[in-house]
Structure formats: C-alpha cells, structure tokens
Design a protein around this motif. Sequence first.
Motif, short mmCIF file in Angstrom:
data_model
loop_
_atom_site.label_atom_id
_atom_site.label_comp_id
_atom_site.label_asym_id
_atom_site.label_seq_id
_atom_site.Cartn_x
_atom_site.Cartn_y
_atom_site.Cartn_z
N UNK A 231 0.82 -1.22 0.00
CA UNK A 231 0.00 0.00 0.00
C UNK A 231 0.85 1.26 0.00
N UNK A 232 1.88 1.25 -0.80
CA UNK A 232 2.79 2.39 -0.86
C UNK A 232 3.05 2.78 -2.30
N UNK A 233 3.38 4.06 -2.50
CA UNK A 233 3.69 4.56 -3.84
C UNK A 233 5.19 4.75 -4.06
N UNK A 234 5.98 4.43 -3.05
CA UNK A 234 7.42 4.62 -3.18
C UNK A 234 8.19 3.57 -2.43
N UNK A 235 9.52 3.66 -2.51
CA UNK A 235 10.38 2.72 -1.81
C UNK A 235 11.34 3.49 -0.92
N UNK A 236 11.93 2.79 0.04
CA UNK A 236 12.91 3.42 0.93
C UNK A 236 14.31 2.99 0.50
N UNK A 237 15.32 3.71 0.99
CA UNK A 237 16.70 3.37 0.63
C UNK A 237 17.65 3.83 1.72
N UNK A 238 18.53 2.93 2.12
CA UNK A 238 19.58 3.26 3.09
C UNK A 238 20.78 2.36 2.84
N UNK A 239 21.97 2.91 2.97
CA UNK A 239 23.19 2.12 2.81
C UNK A 239 24.12 2.39 3.98
N UNK A 240 24.82 1.36 4.43
CA UNK A 240 25.80 1.49 5.50
C UNK A 240 26.74 0.30 5.42
#
Length: 457
Positions: A197-206
Amino acid sequence: MKTKITTVLFSFIAIFALGQKANFNIKYSEQLAVFVFIQNLSENYPENVFKTEFQQSKYNTQKYKDLLLKFDKLSFDYSYPFDEYPYGSKIPMQSRDVLKKNLIETSNLNDFKLRSIGIVPNKTLHDLAEIISEFIPVYNELIYIPNKEKFETQLKEITNYSNEKNIEHYFQTGLRFYNSSWDDSIPFEIAFYPLPNSKGFTAQAFYNNFISAIQTDLKDYKSLFSVMLHETYHIIYDEQSLEIKKNIAQYFKENPSKYSNYAYMLLNEALATALGNGYVYEQLDGKTDTNDWYYSEYINLMAKQIYPMVKEYIILKKPIDKNFIDSYIKLYGKSFPNWINELDHIMTYRYIMSENEKDLNTIRQMFPSRSSEENEMQISIMGLEKMKKTPLTKIIIVSKNNAEKLKLIKTQFKELKKWNFNADKEFSYKILLEDKSQLLIINQNKSALKTLINSIQ
C-alpha cells in the motif's frame, strides 16, 4: 524523480580499485524486516503502512503494546567518531547500523546475538532478540505472507535486472571516480523487504549493506538501482583513504573563494546524486532523467550543474583531483552566488548554542533538513572554542544575561572586533567568518525565536 593528492598517488589507487570486483548479494532478510517493522510501530514514528496494518489487526493487544514500549526503552544507539579524519568527511560508527548489518548477515537470532556481543550491553541484546522473535509471526501474518507471491517475483526480477545490467560495474565506476577502494573478499549485501500500500520505496546504505522496502507493484527498476547506487556512493566516498580525504579537504581550504566551505559541505550529496541519479539512471534508461534528481533544491541543482564535468571524468576514467575541486567550487559560486546567505541552505549544517532547550526544537521545525548538527546548551569560552573549530553554520542565541554573554561572544571572534551592539535591544546579526562559515547571533528578550530568525538578512 525525487529521491530521497598527488597525481601519482591518484593513479595508483585508481588502478588498485579497478583490480577489484565487488559481489552483490540480493536477498530477503526476515530478521531485518521484522526489526524495521517494530521500529515503525513505535510511538516515536509517524503514521505509516506498517502501523496501520498492526493497529487494525488482532495483534493490537496489551501484550504487544508492552513489547513495543520495552523496545522504545532499549538503549542501542551508540556512536564514536573517526577523529583523525577531516571534520564531517567520515561517518561515525553507529551501533544501530551495525546491529542491522548483523541481522542481515546471520540466519537466526542466536547467531545474531553471538555476532553482536560487545556492541551493546548483553541484557539489551537479549531483550532486542526476544522482541524480534515475538514479532516474527506478527510480521509474517500481516505483511509478508499476504505479499509473498508478488514480493518473491519482484526479488527474482530485481536479481535478473541486476545481472543483465551488470550493476556491479557501476560500483567499480564509483571506486575509480572517488579514488576509493574495496576489499573484494567482502560482498555487498542488498536486502529488500515488501512495503504494501505504498507509492514509493525506501533506501539506506551502510558499511557493506543496502536495504530497501519496495512497494509491491514496483516495476521501475532503473529508478530503484539508481537510488541504490546513489546511497552506495556515499559508502565509497566514506571509504576513501585518510590521505585522500586530507588532500581533498586541503584543496577546499586553500581555494580563495568565499563559497568553498559551503561547497565542501554540499559535496557528498551533490556527487552521489550526479553519479547515481544522473549517470547511472542515464546508462540504465538510455536518456537523462528530466525530473528532479533529489528532494532538496540545493542538492538537485548542484548535482545537475556539475553533471557534465562528472560525466567527463567518468568517460576519461579520471578520479576527482584538484582541478575537479577547483572547478566544482567555481561552478557553485558562479551559478548560485546567493546560497551562502540562504538559511534553508546554510542551516543544513549547523552548530546551535543556546541556554534554552526549546530553541533546538524551534530550529529543527523551521529547518527540518539537516546533514550535520551539534548543540551546546551553555554559552561559555570552552563551548565557543569548540564551536570555532567546526566549519558549520554557527547560531548563538542569547536570552539570559544578555550584556555579559554578548561581550563574551565578541571577545572570541576576531571578526567581531569592530562590532557594536545594544544588549537591551533585540536583534539578529550575521557575518561571514574567516573560515567561510556564517555566524548568526540572536539577541532575544521578548520576541519569539522564529520571528528573530526570519528577520536575518
């Protein structure tokens, strides 16, 4: 799309980086997904799809509410800086990210605990693993199982896309451009999990990880991978050698332009955006993305301004050097000469000194975008000495013992030698210091801080 040095030394490191090949492992990590799910259920998090699904479910009981309260009380956010590096050039160690890394790279919670001993106290680690264990069936029933078929198809398509487009190649491109290096025995772990139920995605790098929650109907893999590489380029930048980082910092410091300090603080995001959202996207799509590349106006515009130069360096297989830095600063000053006076820009990198804790909240509400922030809750010689050593925008708010504190501030900055003030009158004063950072002094009596900040010219 909005998303969210000597020549000899340079040449040697570039060749060294080219001899390496990073392996990208794309996977689903249940442990990480559940940890993120629990984070999103916290009272400290805004409304989100995970919280909505949980609150409407049979699991919204006192048992799980108590577990969430227990999670919120766990202390596992510890950090230490790398003091030998130039200020702001290397990300401090963050224990929460190390824990997430270990969740991704272990197959069960017992292995996770064994891997993570010493990062946080043992009791904290035990409680964290216990809470994750309790929420695994909750997460699976509410989120994973209903989206399992779509998500697993996506994961296969993403893996195939990565192989077909040779995504590792762009990692190597970044190593060469940044004059950085990577140990090829360390794989790059990429963990996805579903975001319904989302229109976008998340992003994280470490460290050696990239994590992303992807909407279940995602098909635009070029955008996903351009953002993934954007975040990955931050890691490559972070992993530059101490010598390279010192040289780059020196190039900025020696440049006579009054814009060099704020150009330096914008560098990391501007480069990652030009490389990831500019170059990688163009290579994957066959044409340049005509939309915004980043949600911040300053990062977006600067990345587009330097893109032709970045692309030229990539084509010529050249690493960033003194000529690149000097040209970058020149472009910043010529294209955006007013930025060093725009609060929305300079307050992204800030050092706040105030004896009223509410002032911190006011500034955070007015300027929610922050890349660096330090705070000092006492106006003292020691605090001012510490503040002067940073390149950040310096905000000093005087609201008690105004005459005494203003006199102390004047003695600590040589640029204020000829400055005259009336402590009984409210004012906002701004001056560019010798280190090319802005100093903002706010003398407050009765007016709201927001009003005084808005009066700064």
